[in-house]
Design a protein around this motif. Structure first.
Motif, mmCIF file in Angstrom:
data_model
loop_
_atom_site.group_PDB
_atom_site.id
_atom_site.type_symbol
_atom_site.label_atom_id
_atom_site.label_comp_id
_atom_site.label_asym_id
_atom_site.label_seq_id
_atom_site.Cartn_x
_atom_site.Cartn_y
_atom_site.Cartn_z
ATOM 1 N N ARG A 496 0.835 -1.205 0.000
ATOM 2 C CA ARG A 496 0.000 0.000 0.000
ATOM 3 C C ARG A 496 0.874 1.261 0.000
ATOM 4 O O ARG A 496 0.591 2.223 -0.726
ATOM 5 C CB ARG A 496 -0.911 0.014 1.220
ATOM 6 C CG ARG A 496 -2.163 -0.855 1.106
ATOM 7 C CD ARG A 496 -2.977 -0.719 2.401
ATOM 8 N NE ARG A 496 -4.283 -1.328 2.333
ATOM 9 C CZ ARG A 496 -5.381 -0.731 1.865
ATOM 10 N NH1 ARG A 496 -5.293 0.495 1.361
ATOM 11 N NH2 ARG A 496 -6.536 -1.352 1.860
ATOM 12 N N THR A 544 -6.914 -5.505 -2.159
ATOM 13 C CA THR A 544 -7.419 -4.668 -1.055
ATOM 14 C C THR A 544 -8.877 -4.270 -1.223
ATOM 15 O O THR A 544 -9.557 -3.989 -0.232
ATOM 16 C CB THR A 544 -6.587 -3.387 -0.943
ATOM 17 O OG1 THR A 544 -6.733 -2.620 -2.149
ATOM 18 C CG2 THR A 544 -5.114 -3.707 -0.710
ATOM 19 N N ASP A 546 -9.680 -1.538 -2.342
ATOM 20 C CA ASP A 546 -9.675 -0.115 -1.996
ATOM 21 C C ASP A 546 -10.249 0.702 -3.152
ATOM 22 O O ASP A 546 -9.756 0.650 -4.278
ATOM 23 C CB ASP A 546 -8.240 0.320 -1.699
ATOM 24 C CG ASP A 546 -8.156 1.697 -1.082
ATOM 25 O OD1 ASP A 546 -8.780 2.634 -1.624
ATOM 26 O OD2 ASP A 546 -7.447 1.848 -0.068
ATOM 27 N N TYR A 549 -7.872 2.963 -5.178
ATOM 28 C CA TYR A 549 -7.027 2.294 -6.162
ATOM 29 C C TYR A 549 -7.816 1.991 -7.432
ATOM 30 O O TYR A 549 -7.305 2.124 -8.548
ATOM 31 C CB TYR A 549 -6.452 1.004 -5.588
ATOM 32 C CG TYR A 549 -5.541 1.206 -4.389
ATOM 33 C CD1 TYR A 549 -4.827 2.400 -4.209
ATOM 34 C CD2 TYR A 549 -5.388 0.219 -3.426
ATOM 35 C CE1 TYR A 549 -3.992 2.582 -3.117
ATOM 36 C CE2 TYR A 549 -4.552 0.389 -2.331
ATOM 37 C CZ TYR A 549 -3.864 1.573 -2.181
ATOM 38 O OH TYR A 549 -3.039 1.758 -1.108
#
Length: 600
Positions: A496, A544, A546, A549
């Motif tokens: 990350r 992830t 996320d 991203y």
């Protein structure tokens, strides 16, 4: 009936009879070269009716899996002959007497060798027919006169309507090119008068020429009407291994001989498919992209990522071809500046590792164990260049042991960890991956800004050289693969940090930028660096979940498509817009489109 015919031909024709002596003909190579023995055909079909000449049966045999054809004559007499004709312009002219074979004394039949239906390297689509001479000459029909993809040439009923390029005008007529959601194209003429004409031209080499693809669907405006459209035409021919064809719409006014055409365009059903098809400058016979060895490994890996992501299967044949045709020995200068020693091994350790990464992806895509075994072979070779006597560890960049750098060691970590994750019961590769990661982190190549410099000095310190995006991506990819192997959350956290640093420091205006991009002087290697980064950033987004991203990958893809693409779907070096375009920049940008595509 056909099964019996095939069996009869096998019994009649084996062993193969040498062809009659013929004038030298151009040899065409696709997956195989002309004159392949029919016993090696992957299939046998009979797509056109046989031709009977004075009781002799002339048959055209086709293997679409090989994109090749051969002819046979049966029920014949001594000196009866069979051959193939091949045309590159839709049957207007042809190369004749290909593979001509005559029936020898005591036999009743013979056959030709196999010839290619198309010339992908030369961007030519061919037609083939079988001909015979048995007290009279005649031929079968030409095979595959229509191109078929999502639909076949001449079909109707478009699904959607997009206009990829601006229309053109001619004496107040409007001539436009249209594409449906499947990538089928048609032309339209409006504001016309009876007798005006509209048609399509189709090219397999980006509009440089269009033999056999001129005046497709030529249609006249009916008397009393003001508009006309052509039928639909395909722009990809998977059977012929021709992808990414281009089309344009052309028209002629009835009162004169002048005409006008739109710009050429490459239609596609979706942007990621369009980008993949435009990458297919791939050479089937040699099974690589011309002039670049490790770059071809990265390109085929990207194509496999694309297939994995989209579940597209019609490009799957490329994986086997690249593997089988490149695993041998090649002298320096043929496919690489270095000699290739077999099993994708050369003196350049990082070049070898790129192929190891490719065969890991091939195994994931196909489940075929030979690809995983090759990755093990490659990794064992690389392991021989892990050296603790200099800088306490790390893999050398080359056989001469001149440099320890980020790319070679980033690839090493990803490759060794990937092997552990795919080899049941492994402990050896896990230990190597863990040792490699610990050495890499301890080497100082990851600087205080969480950016990866190029390598270490002779004194084993960070050399402060350029932060290339691919090194940043490989560090992310290595950390993620080792995290999957160990479950160590600190590895995910480090991935990350590396990803966040790239977003904040390597992406002015939110768009990933190579250090050579602004000046436009990226070399052929550097053209592919961003695509490598985005492959491993995609892994970070997937691992992830996320949202930031995923937003970032979408932002790259959108910018490429909106700002860095021409009407032939060629994608350039600078993802914010502009720059050179070639197959390397295409592969790199395709990686970004793949990253923005949800996994299947």
């Amino acid at each position: 009936m056909r099964v019996l015919l095939t069996l009869a031909l096998v019994l009649t024709l084996a062993p193969a009879i040498p062809a009659d002596a013929q004038p030298m003909q151009e040899q065409v190579c696709s997956v195989f070269c002309d004159t392949l023995d029919p016993s090696k055909a992957q299939e046998e079909t009979f797509p056109v009716p046989e031709k009977v000449i004075n009781g002799r049966r002339v048959v055209l045999h086709v293997s679409d899996k090989d994109a090749m054809a051969w002819g046979s004559i049966d029920n014949g007499s001594t000196n009866d002959a069979v051959w193939l004709d091949r045309s590159w312009d839709g049957g207007a002219t042809w190369d004749g007497l290909l593979g001509k074979a005559s029936i020898p004394s005591g036999w009743t039949g013979t056959r030709t060798l196999m010839y290619n239906l198309a010339d992908p390297a030369g961007h030519r689509r061919g037609l083939i027919r079988a001909c015979g001479d048995a007290a009279g000459v005649d031929c079968t029909a030409w095979v595959h006169t229509a191109v078929c993809a999502a639909a076949c040439d001449g079909s109707s009923g478009p699904s959607g309507d997009n206009q990829p390029v601006q229309s053109t005008t001619l004496s107040n007529r409007r001539i436009s090119l249209h594409v449906d959601n499947r990538g089928m194209a048609w032309g339209a003429l409006e504001n016309g008068t009876g007798g005006d004409e509209i048609w399509l031209d189709r090219s397999w080499n980006e509009g440089a020429s269009w033999p056999g693809g001129s005046s497709l669907g030529r249609t006249s405006v009916a008397s009393g009407a003001g508009a006309a459209t052509t039928r639909l035409y395909a722009v990809a021919d998977p059977v012929s291994k021709l992808y990414g064809g281009a089309v344009r719409a052309c028209g002629r006014a009835v009162e004169g001989q002048s005409g006008s055409c739109t710009a050429w365009a490459r239609p596609a059903s979706d942007r990621i498919g369009a980008a993949a098809d435009a990458l297919m400058s791939y050479q089937p016979h040699t099974a690589w992209w011309l002039s670049s060895w490790w770059n071809s490994a990265v390109a085929v890996t990207t194509l496999m990522d694309y297939q994995q992501r989209t579940r597209r299967t019609d490009l799957r044949w490329i994986v086997n071809e690249v593997f089988e045709k490149n695993k041998g020995v090649f002298p320096a200068g043929e496919k690489s500046g270095d000699a290739l020693e077999g099993n994708f091994i050369s003196r350049a350790i990082d070049d070898t590792e790129w192929w190891g990464i490719a065969w890991i992806e091939a195994y994931d895509l196909t489940g075929d164990r030979r690809y995983l075994d090759m990755a093990v072979t490659i990794a064992n070779y690389v392991q021989g260049y892990w050296d603790t006597s200099t800088c306490g560890g790390g893999v050398w960049w080359d056989r001469e042991r001149t440099y320890k750098n980020a790319v070679t060691n980033g690839l090493y970590i990803r490759l060794t960890a990937a092997l552990h994750n795919r080899l049941a019961g492994d402990t050896v590769w896990l230990q190597r991956a863990t040792t490699g990661w610990n050495w890499f982190v301890g080497s100082g190549m990851i600087n205080s800004s969480n950016l990866v410099n190029d390598g270490v000095t002779g004194a084993c310190t960070n050399n402060g050289q350029t932060v290339w995006t691919y090194n940043q991506g490989l560090a992310i990819g290595g950390a993620l693969e080792l995290w999957r192997a160990t479950g160590d959350s600190s590895l995910l956290a480090r991935a990350r940090q590396l990803g966040d640093a790239a977003m904040s420091s390597l992406s002015p205006g939110g768009i990933l930028t190579e250090s050579c991009d602004p000046a436009g002087n990226c070399d052929d290697n550097q053209k592919q660096f961003k695509g490598i980064f985005i492959r491993y950033f995609m892994d970070l987004a997937d691992s992830t979940g996320d949202a930031s991203y995923r937003t970032y990958t979408q932002q790259q893809a959108d910018s490429i498509w909106q700002n860095d693409r021409d009407s032939l779907n060629r994608l350039g070096q600078r993802w914010a817009g502009g720059g050179t375009r070639d197959w390397r920049t295409q592969a790199s940008a395709l990686g970004a489109l793949v990253a923005a595509t949800p996994g299947g």
